[in-house]
Structure formats: C-alpha cells, structure tokens
Motif scaffolding. Sequence first.
Motif, PDB file in Angstrom:
ATOM      1  N   ASN A   1       1.001  -0.936   0.235  1.00 15.16           N
ATOM      2  CA  ASN A   1       0.625   0.083   0.204  1.00 15.16           C
ATOM      3  C   ASN A   1       1.037   1.164   0.110  1.00 15.16           C
ATOM      4  OD1 ASN A   1      -2.510   1.506  -0.029  1.00 15.16           O
ATOM      5  ND2 ASN A   1      -3.078   0.971   2.505  1.00 15.16           N
ATOM      6  N   CYS A   2       1.949   1.115   0.726  1.00 16.74           N
ATOM      7  CA  CYS A   2       2.934   1.961   1.200  1.00 16.74           C
ATOM      8  C   CYS A   2       3.393   2.202  -0.231  1.00 16.74           C
ATOM      9  CB  CYS A   2       3.810   2.687   1.301  1.00 16.74           C
ATOM     10  SG  CYS A   2       4.799   3.703   2.293  1.00 16.74           S
ATOM     11  N   GLN A   3       4.154   1.411  -1.081  1.00 18.75           N
ATOM     12  CA  GLN A   3       4.591   1.525  -2.762  1.00 18.75           C
ATOM     13  C   GLN A   3       3.494   1.847  -3.709  1.00 18.75           C
ATOM     14  OE1 GLN A   3       6.387  -1.779  -4.115  1.00 18.75           O
ATOM     15  NE2 GLN A   3       7.365  -1.135  -5.200  1.00 18.75           N
ATOM     16  N   VAL A   4       2.763   1.965  -3.489  1.00 24.80           N
ATOM     17  CA  VAL A   4       1.478   1.999  -4.543  1.00 24.80           C
ATOM     18  C   VAL A   4       1.171   3.399  -4.531  1.00 24.80           C
ATOM     19  CG1 VAL A   4      -0.549   1.991  -5.779  1.00 24.80           C
ATOM     20  CG2 VAL A   4       0.482  -0.404  -4.912  1.00 24.80           C
ATOM     21  N   ARG A   5       1.116   4.259  -2.963  1.00 26.27           N
ATOM     22  CA  ARG A   5       0.244   4.729  -2.432  1.00 26.27           C
ATOM     23  C   ARG A   5       1.565   6.725  -3.045  1.00 26.27           C
ATOM     24  NH1 ARG A   5      -4.013   5.160   2.176  1.00 26.27           N
ATOM     25  NH2 ARG A   5      -5.820   3.964   1.146  1.00 26.27           N
ATOM     26  N   THR A   6       3.408   5.823  -2.316  1.00 27.74           N
ATOM     27  CA  THR A   6       4.070   6.874  -2.425  1.00 27.74           C
ATOM     28  C   THR A   6       4.939   6.791  -3.925  1.00 27.74           C
ATOM     29  OG1 THR A   6       4.907   6.227  -0.530  1.00 27.74           O
ATOM     30  CG2 THR A   6       3.411   7.379  -0.214  1.00 27.74           C
ATOM     31  N   GLY A   7       5.126   5.422  -3.993  1.00 26.43           N
ATOM     32  CA  GLY A   7       6.292   5.236  -4.758  1.00 26.43           C
ATOM     33  C   GLY A   7       8.141   4.701  -3.371  1.00 26.43           C
ATOM     34  N   CYS A   8       7.377   4.278  -2.772  1.00 27.09           N
ATOM     35  CA  CYS A   8       8.950   3.624  -1.571  1.00 27.09           C
ATOM     36  C   CYS A   8       9.201   2.211  -2.168  1.00 27.09           C
ATOM     37  CB  CYS A   8       7.808   3.637  -0.239  1.00 27.09           C
ATOM     38  SG  CYS A   8       7.955   5.461   0.234  1.00 27.09           S
ATOM     39  N   VAL A   9       9.805   2.358  -2.392  1.00 27.51           N
ATOM     40  CA  VAL A   9      11.119   1.181  -2.896  1.00 27.51           C
ATOM     41  C   VAL A   9      11.799   0.956  -1.381  1.00 27.51           C
ATOM     42  CG1 VAL A   9      11.231   1.574  -5.130  1.00 27.51           C
ATOM     43  CG2 VAL A   9      12.753   2.793  -4.090  1.00 27.51           C
ATOM     44  N   SER A  10      11.923   1.323  -0.857  1.00 27.09           N
ATOM     45  CA  SER A  10      12.941   1.018  -0.312  1.00 27.09           C
ATOM     46  C   SER A  10      13.091   1.059   1.808  1.00 27.09           C
ATOM     47  CB  SER A  10      14.507   1.476   0.765  1.00 27.09           C
ATOM     48  OG  SER A  10      14.729   2.645   0.456  1.00 27.09           O
ATOM     49  N   PHE A  11      13.238   0.002   2.711  1.00 21.26           N
ATOM     50  CA  PHE A  11      12.707   0.718   4.263  1.00 21.26           C
ATOM     51  C   PHE A  11      13.235   1.972   4.390  1.00 21.26           C
ATOM     52  CE2 PHE A  11      12.823  -4.180   4.503  1.00 21.26           C
ATOM     53  CZ  PHE A  11      11.328  -3.677   4.895  1.00 21.26           C
ATOM     54  N   PRO A  12      14.259   2.431   4.624  1.00 24.46           N
ATOM     55  CA  PRO A  12      14.616   3.848   4.949  1.00 24.46           C
ATOM     56  C   PRO A  12      13.190   4.738   4.416  1.00 24.46           C
ATOM     57  CG  PRO A  12      16.890   3.166   4.158  1.00 24.46           C
ATOM     58  CD  PRO A  12      15.656   1.930   4.058  1.00 24.46           C
ATOM     59  N   ASP A  13      13.003   4.558   2.904  1.00 19.29           N
ATOM     60  CA  ASP A  13      11.547   4.764   2.590  1.00 19.29           C
ATOM     61  C   ASP A  13      10.462   5.590   3.173  1.00 19.29           C
ATOM     62  OD1 ASP A  13      13.580   5.930   0.301  1.00 19.29           O
ATOM     63  OD2 ASP A  13      12.682   4.871  -1.624  1.00 19.29           O
ATOM     64  N   VAL A  14      10.291   3.999   3.507  1.00 19.38           N
ATOM     65  CA  VAL A  14       9.162   3.839   4.203  1.00 19.38           C
ATOM     66  C   VAL A  14       8.742   4.541   5.878  1.00 19.38           C
ATOM     67  CG1 VAL A  14       7.397   1.939   5.490  1.00 19.38           C
ATOM     68  CG2 VAL A  14       8.720   1.214   2.869  1.00 19.38           C
ATOM     69  N   ALA A  15      10.503   3.787   5.915  1.00 20.34           N
ATOM     70  CA  ALA A  15      10.076   4.628   7.082  1.00 20.34           C
ATOM     71  C   ALA A  15      10.573   7.020   7.457  1.00 20.34           C
ATOM     72  CB  ALA A  15      11.824   4.505   7.768  1.00 20.34           C
ATOM     73  N   THR A  16      11.134   7.689   5.986  1.00 17.61           N
ATOM     74  CA  THR A  16      10.831   8.554   5.712  1.00 17.61           C
ATOM     75  C   THR A  16       8.597   9.535   5.895  1.00 17.61           C
ATOM     76  OG1 THR A  16      12.723   8.744   4.522  1.00 17.61           O
ATOM     77  CG2 THR A  16      10.953  11.197   4.487  1.00 17.61           C
ATOM     78  N   VAL A  17       8.334   8.040   5.068  1.00 21.56           N
ATOM     79  CA  VAL A  17       6.929   8.840   4.969  1.00 21.56           C
ATOM     80  C   VAL A  17       6.500   8.428   6.530  1.00 21.56           C
ATOM     81  CG1 VAL A  17       4.870   7.701   4.039  1.00 21.56           C
ATOM     82  CG2 VAL A  17       6.452   7.969   2.523  1.00 21.56           C
ATOM     83  N   ALA A  18       6.326   7.601   7.348  1.00 25.73           N
ATOM     84  CA  ALA A  18       6.349   6.825   8.449  1.00 25.73           C
ATOM     85  C   ALA A  18       6.360   8.316   9.519  1.00 25.73           C
ATOM     86  CB  ALA A  18       5.917   5.932   8.754  1.00 25.73           C
ATOM     87  N   PHE A  19       7.694   8.209   9.528  1.00 21.85           N
ATOM     88  CA  PHE A  19       7.885   9.019  10.392  1.00 21.85           C
ATOM     89  C   PHE A  19       9.541  10.237   9.804  1.00 21.85           C
ATOM     90  CE2 PHE A  19       7.821   4.526  12.286  1.00 21.85           C
ATOM     91  CZ  PHE A  19       6.983   4.862  12.484  1.00 21.85           C
ATOM     92  N   GLY A  20       8.961  10.405   9.113  1.00 21.60           N
ATOM     93  CA  GLY A  20      10.115  11.882   8.799  1.00 21.60           C
ATOM     94  C   GLY A  20      11.296  11.043   8.724  1.00 21.60           C
ATOM     95  N   TRP A  21      12.073  12.042   8.878  1.00 18.20           N
ATOM     96  CA  TRP A  21      13.770  12.218   8.780  1.00 18.20           C
ATOM     97  C   TRP A  21      14.582  11.186  10.359  1.00 18.20           C
ATOM     98  CZ3 TRP A  21      17.971  13.812  12.725  1.00 18.20           C
ATOM     99  CH2 TRP A  21      16.946  14.819  13.442  1.00 18.20           C
ATOM    100  N   VAL A  22      13.966  11.044  11.444  1.00 19.13           N
ATOM    101  CA  VAL A  22      14.126  10.950  12.200  1.00 19.13           C
ATOM    102  C   VAL A  22      13.970   9.504  12.114  1.00 19.13           C
ATOM    103  CG1 VAL A  22      14.154   9.824  14.752  1.00 19.13           C
ATOM    104  CG2 VAL A  22      13.860  11.904  13.946  1.00 19.13           C
ATOM    105  N   GLY A  23      12.981   8.914  11.409  1.00 20.28           N
ATOM    106  CA  GLY A  23      12.404   7.521  10.666  1.00 20.28           C
ATOM    107  C   GLY A  23      13.322   6.854  10.079  1.00 20.28           C
ATOM    108  N   ARG A  24      13.806   8.379   8.732  1.00 16.86           N
ATOM    109  CA  ARG A  24      15.018   7.063   7.851  1.00 16.86           C
ATOM    110  C   ARG A  24      15.850   7.109   8.241  1.00 16.86           C
ATOM    111  NH1 ARG A  24      14.520   7.633   2.242  1.00 16.86           N
ATOM    112  NH2 ARG A  24      16.797   7.825   1.427  1.00 16.86           N
ATOM    113  N   LEU A  25      17.155   7.806   9.243  1.00 16.79           N
ATOM    114  CA  LEU A  25      18.056   7.724   9.484  1.00 16.79           C
ATOM    115  C   LEU A  25      17.879   6.727  10.643  1.00 16.79           C
ATOM    116  CD1 LEU A  25      20.636   9.516  10.419  1.00 16.79           C
ATOM    117  CD2 LEU A  25      19.683  10.372  12.062  1.00 16.79           C
TER     118      LEU A  25
END
Length: 113
Positions: free
Chosen positions: A21-45
């Motif tokens: 669902n996250c990949q279809v809506r936002t185009g995320c392809v990696s776990f850091p991308d998903v973390a950015t969408v979910a939690f912002g830059w802290v999640g990506r880090l």
Amino acid sequence: FLPIFVVVMLCSICTIGLLDNCQVRTGCVSFPDVATVAFGWVGRLFAAILCYFDLFAIGVGCMIISANALDNIVSNFMGFKFGLFWSTVVTTVSYLPACFLKDLSLVSYLSMG
C-alpha cells in the motif's frame, strides 16, 4: 507451535499489505523511504542505522566463521597451530578488497569455488 505460526503468518501478511500500500501510494522502494513517509527524517535515520548495522553484523559473522574454518584447516592438514588471531587477519585482508569495489559484478572474480 501452531498458534505461534499463525501469529507470525498474520504479521507477515499485514506487513506485506502495508508495504504494498505504501509503495503504490507514495512510490517507496526501500525501508528508509517507508520510514521517511511514516516517521520523517528521524525514522529514515533510524532505519538506515539499523540496515547498516545489520550488514556490518553479517560481515563480521562471516569473517569469524571463515577465520575459524581457516584455523581448523591449517591446524588439521599442515600440523602446526596457525592461531585464531592470524587466521582472522588473513581473512580480513582477503575480504578487504571487496569493500572498495564500485561494480559489485566483480565480486564473482573474488570467489574461490
């Protein structure tokens, strides 16, 4: 064991659904991308730190296993004790060139088997 298996399967199905669902809506392809969408830059880090720590731990584990195997082979076939420290040094030096490769297709030339 069946209840644990069912819980793990349900968690896996839910995780796959969320990632799809996250990949279809936002185009995320990696776990850091998903973390950015979910939690912002802290999640990506945090996700990047976890991914790199996992890769580092796998590399260290492979080096330990290889050094132990090299120590056992040398001590069993050649009759003298090489020492686990020197086996670790030889293994590390043999793995080190793979860390500097830009084109990972060249890793196949490093294999000995």
